[in-house]
Design a protein around this motif. Structure first.
Motif, mmCIF file in Angstrom:
data_model
loop_
_atom_site.group_PDB
_atom_site.id
_atom_site.type_symbol
_atom_site.label_atom_id
_atom_site.label_comp_id
_atom_site.label_asym_id
_atom_site.label_seq_id
_atom_site.Cartn_x
_atom_site.Cartn_y
_atom_site.Cartn_z
ATOM 1 N N LEU A 183 0.903 -1.105 0.021
ATOM 2 C CA LEU A 183 0.083 -0.089 0.022
ATOM 3 C C LEU A 183 0.998 1.150 -0.101
ATOM 4 O O LEU A 183 1.789 1.313 0.954
ATOM 5 C CB LEU A 183 -0.784 -0.021 1.272
ATOM 6 C CG LEU A 183 -2.060 0.938 0.950
ATOM 7 C CD1 LEU A 183 -3.089 0.499 0.102
ATOM 8 C CD2 LEU A 183 -2.824 0.805 2.511
ATOM 9 N N TYR A 184 0.853 2.128 -1.109
ATOM 10 C CA TYR A 184 1.681 3.106 -1.197
ATOM 11 C C TYR A 184 1.141 4.600 -1.689
ATOM 12 O O TYR A 184 0.213 4.510 -2.227
ATOM 13 C CB TYR A 184 3.001 2.768 -1.899
ATOM 14 C CG TYR A 184 2.462 2.398 -3.552
ATOM 15 C CD1 TYR A 184 3.003 3.550 -4.358
ATOM 16 C CD2 TYR A 184 1.932 1.468 -3.788
ATOM 17 C CE1 TYR A 184 2.496 3.352 -5.653
ATOM 18 C CE2 TYR A 184 1.749 1.017 -5.308
ATOM 19 C CZ TYR A 184 2.138 2.101 -6.235
ATOM 20 O OH TYR A 184 1.815 2.089 -7.396
ATOM 21 N N VAL A 185 1.890 5.489 -1.314
ATOM 22 C CA VAL A 185 1.521 6.751 -1.964
ATOM 23 C C VAL A 185 2.114 6.900 -3.237
ATOM 24 O O VAL A 185 3.442 6.807 -3.492
ATOM 25 C CB VAL A 185 1.959 7.976 -1.257
ATOM 26 C CG1 VAL A 185 1.586 9.238 -1.919
ATOM 27 C CG2 VAL A 185 1.076 7.976 0.227
ATOM 28 N N ALA A 186 1.470 7.065 -4.520
ATOM 29 C CA ALA A 186 2.094 7.093 -5.910
ATOM 30 C C ALA A 186 2.482 8.366 -6.105
ATOM 31 O O ALA A 186 2.013 9.497 -5.626
ATOM 32 C CB ALA A 186 0.880 6.703 -6.797
ATOM 33 N N VAL A 187 3.517 8.600 -7.083
ATOM 34 C CA VAL A 187 4.165 9.669 -7.783
ATOM 35 C C VAL A 187 2.892 10.526 -8.679
ATOM 36 O O VAL A 187 2.610 9.716 -9.621
ATOM 37 C CB VAL A 187 5.258 9.370 -8.602
ATOM 38 C CG1 VAL A 187 5.627 10.748 -9.414
ATOM 39 C CG2 VAL A 187 6.464 9.262 -7.418
ATOM 40 N N ALA A 188 2.362 11.492 -8.388
ATOM 41 C CA ALA A 188 1.425 11.940 -9.215
ATOM 42 C C ALA A 188 2.065 13.228 -10.012
ATOM 43 O O ALA A 188 2.650 14.279 -9.343
ATOM 44 C CB ALA A 188 0.219 12.435 -8.398
ATOM 45 N N PRO A 189 1.556 13.210 -11.267
ATOM 46 C CA PRO A 189 2.136 14.511 -12.032
ATOM 47 C C PRO A 189 1.506 15.836 -11.548
ATOM 48 O O PRO A 189 0.486 15.755 -10.951
ATOM 49 C CB PRO A 189 1.512 14.039 -13.565
ATOM 50 C CG PRO A 189 0.611 13.119 -13.530
ATOM 51 C CD PRO A 189 0.905 12.389 -11.929
ATOM 52 N N PRO A 190 2.049 16.954 -11.903
ATOM 53 C CA PRO A 190 1.409 18.343 -11.487
ATOM 54 C C PRO A 190 -0.046 18.451 -11.808
ATOM 55 O O PRO A 190 -0.233 17.998 -13.071
ATOM 56 C CB PRO A 190 2.339 19.330 -12.058
ATOM 57 C CG PRO A 190 3.686 18.674 -11.963
ATOM 58 C CD PRO A 190 3.351 17.129 -12.739
#
Length: 551
Positions: free
Chosen positions: A83-90
């Protein structure tokens, strides 16, 4: 099954031998080991890169057990779930929480030394997590995590044996022999089997929880509530509790993708395991294992949950009987017996005890304060087991992991995860009459329910319901008589050949002792291919007086 051996008369002594055929599970040995495995796990295609790990959980599975030079080699795989926080584009929603199941796991292998273990024996092996960690910030690839897992393994080796034990020997007249008997308590194995079933049912979110937009993860635990035995089958009933981590549907303008945790209402199940020979009054040892869990959204308030589970059942019949260990002639005649070593677990007793433990946990200084608790997991780790007169004391700790929304100034509701290893100490007393030091305790502790609430912004309160099971046994090793025969004293006459007709209860050993010869001599004289397959009515040539095998 009771049988009566033949009445053999030699020089006036007539013996009646009563037998009972047993099917028992003999314990060869058991042992424990610890093994650590580590490696790099990569996200499956289609999942976004990792910004921060929230939770890493595992499911260890033993896949193979083999015997090499007195060691049991245990091999298996550790499946990982992230379970993780994903890299999200601006411009995209920040802190999107994702769940991923790694397509490949971590392999493990270790050896457990168990003298006497052999490939044709029964192996019981299971593994449980003793330590788990996963780091993404130590690797240059944002799609990988460095995972380290420590496992505790338990292995038990048994051998199912079928043998005839002698329950009594009587002579005519009775005063010609003195019989020595001992009390034997065993569990006769009737049979065992496994049943696999998929249970599918719709469950509704608790009223206080928001609607569901997307499911992140579904876990399920199954608990047996009752077991009953009917003719040729075991009926197992219990409850399945599904825990769902999901993204809630929220109105525009409110923080998006708030992650929520919901414990769904129990799903009742009834599962039948066919065991030939089972009947009321016997004892069934049952175990349930959840193999696969998934689900779909039916409506914003309803989720269709599917759980595939297997239930195994082993049926035994507790027996208590006097068995013969020696038979002594009080006259000049000689009585010989053949013994076999029987090593079994003598069950002293078992019991189950429920208890509630509580404790407070402080949020680490490096973490933000708590605005809302989202979900939690808990696990009991056994540290020590002590046997006292009439009691089993299980000492251990409860580790609790909490996912929560942090109270941060910008109102972005970042999701955080914190581990509290050994959060609560627990000592559980299980009353087992007859238990005492020097015996063996088989124990396990299940976490039935956990509740985590906020005391204040940096303090959490946990209440955990534990169910402890303790079974106390003692290994008993005894030589039991399996064959008995009256032997004629040597006559001094030269060897001769005698033709006899095989009677019910005859074996080559009995005939060899009775007529003063050896098993090999009878086999050679009759070209016997299978010495264990004598047929009643068969005629055998017996070389009398050639000398006997050592007793």
């Amino acid at each position: 099954m009771f049988t009566c051996g033949q009445k053999g008369e030699i020089n006036g002594m007539s013996l009646r031998v009563d037998e009972r055929r047993l099917r028992v599970e003999q314990v060869i040995g058991e042992g424990t080991a610890s093994v650590t495995t580590e490696g790099i796990l990569e996200l499956p295609a289609g999942k976004p890169d990792i910004e921060r790990v929230l939770q890493f959980r595992i499911e260890p599975r033993v896949t193979e057990t083999v015997v090499e030079n007195g060691n049991v080699i245990v091999r298996g795989v550790v499946e990982g779930f992230l379970l993780y926080v994903a890299v999200a584009p601006p411009g995209a929603p920040q802190q999107p929480v994702h769940f991923a199941e790694f397509p490949t796991g971590l392999n493990f292998q270790t050896a457990v030394e168990i003298p006497g273990a052999a490939a044709d024996q029964g192996m019981l092996a299971f593994a449980q997590a003793a330590g788990v960690s996963a780091q993404a910030d130590v690797l240059p690839n944002p799609r990988q995590v460095q995972a380290t897992v420590t496992l505790s393994l338990f292995v038990k080796v048994t051998k199912e044996a079928q043998l005839n034990v002698i329950t009594n020997v009587t002579a005519i007249p009775p005063e010609q022999v003195r019989v020595v008997r001992e009390l034997l308590r065993v569990e006769q194995v009737i049979g065992e089997n496994k049943s696999r079933r998929t249970i599918e049912e719709s469950v509704t979110l608790p009223a206080q929880k928001p609607d569901v937009e997307r499911i992140l993860d579904i876990r399920a635990r199954s608990h047996i509530t009752s077991t009953r035995i009917e003719k040729d089958r075991v009926i197992v009933e219990g409850d399945i509790v599904a825990d769902i981590i999901y993204v809630a549907a929220v109105a525009p303008g409110l923080p998006q993708q708030p992650v929520h945790f919901a414990e769904m209402p129990p799903i009742h199940f009834t599962q039948v395991v066919d065991v030939a020979g089972a009947r009321s009054g016997m004892v069934a040892y049952t175990q349930v294992n959840v193999e696969l869990v998934n689900g779909d959204i039916e409506s914003p308030r309803s989720i269709r949950v599917r759980v595939t589970q297997s239930v195994s059942a082993k049926v035994v019949e507790p027996l208590q009987m006097d068995v013969v260990t020696d038979c002594i002639s009080e006259t000049g005649e000689k009585v010989e017996i053949r013994r076999e070593l029987l090593r079994v677990e003598d069950v002293v007793g078992e019991n189950t005890e429920k208890t509630v433990v509580s404790g407070r946990m402080n949020i680490p200084a490096t973490k933000p304060d708590v605005e809302q608790v989202l979900s939690w997991t808990s696990q009991f780790t056994e540290r020590n087991v002590e046997l006292r007169p009439g009691q089993v004391i299980i000492d251990g700790t409860v580790s609790i992991n909490v996912m929560y929304v942090g109270d941060v100034p910008d109102g972005s509701q970042p999701v955080h995860y914190v581990e509290f290893p050994d959060a609560i100490s627990a000592a559980i007393v299980v009353d087992v009459p007859g238990a005492g030091p020097g015996m063996k305790a088989h124990t396990y502790v299940n976490v039935l329910a956990t509740d985590v609430t906020m005391v204040d912004a940096d303090t959490l309160q946990a209440n955990v319901v534990l169910e402890a099971f303790a079974k106390v046994t003692t290994y008993r090793q005894m030589e039991v008589a399996v064959e008995c025969v009256a032997v004629s004293p040597p006559t001094g006459e030269p060897p001769s050949m005698l033709v006899v007709v095989v009677q019910p209860g005859d074996t080559l050993w009995k005939l060899s002792r009775k007529y003063g010869t050896t098993v090999d001599a009878i086999v050679r004289a009759n070209n016997i291919a299978d010495p264990n397959n004598l047929q009643v009515g068969m005629k055998l040539r017996i070389p009398v007086g050639t000398g006997t095998d050592p007793a």
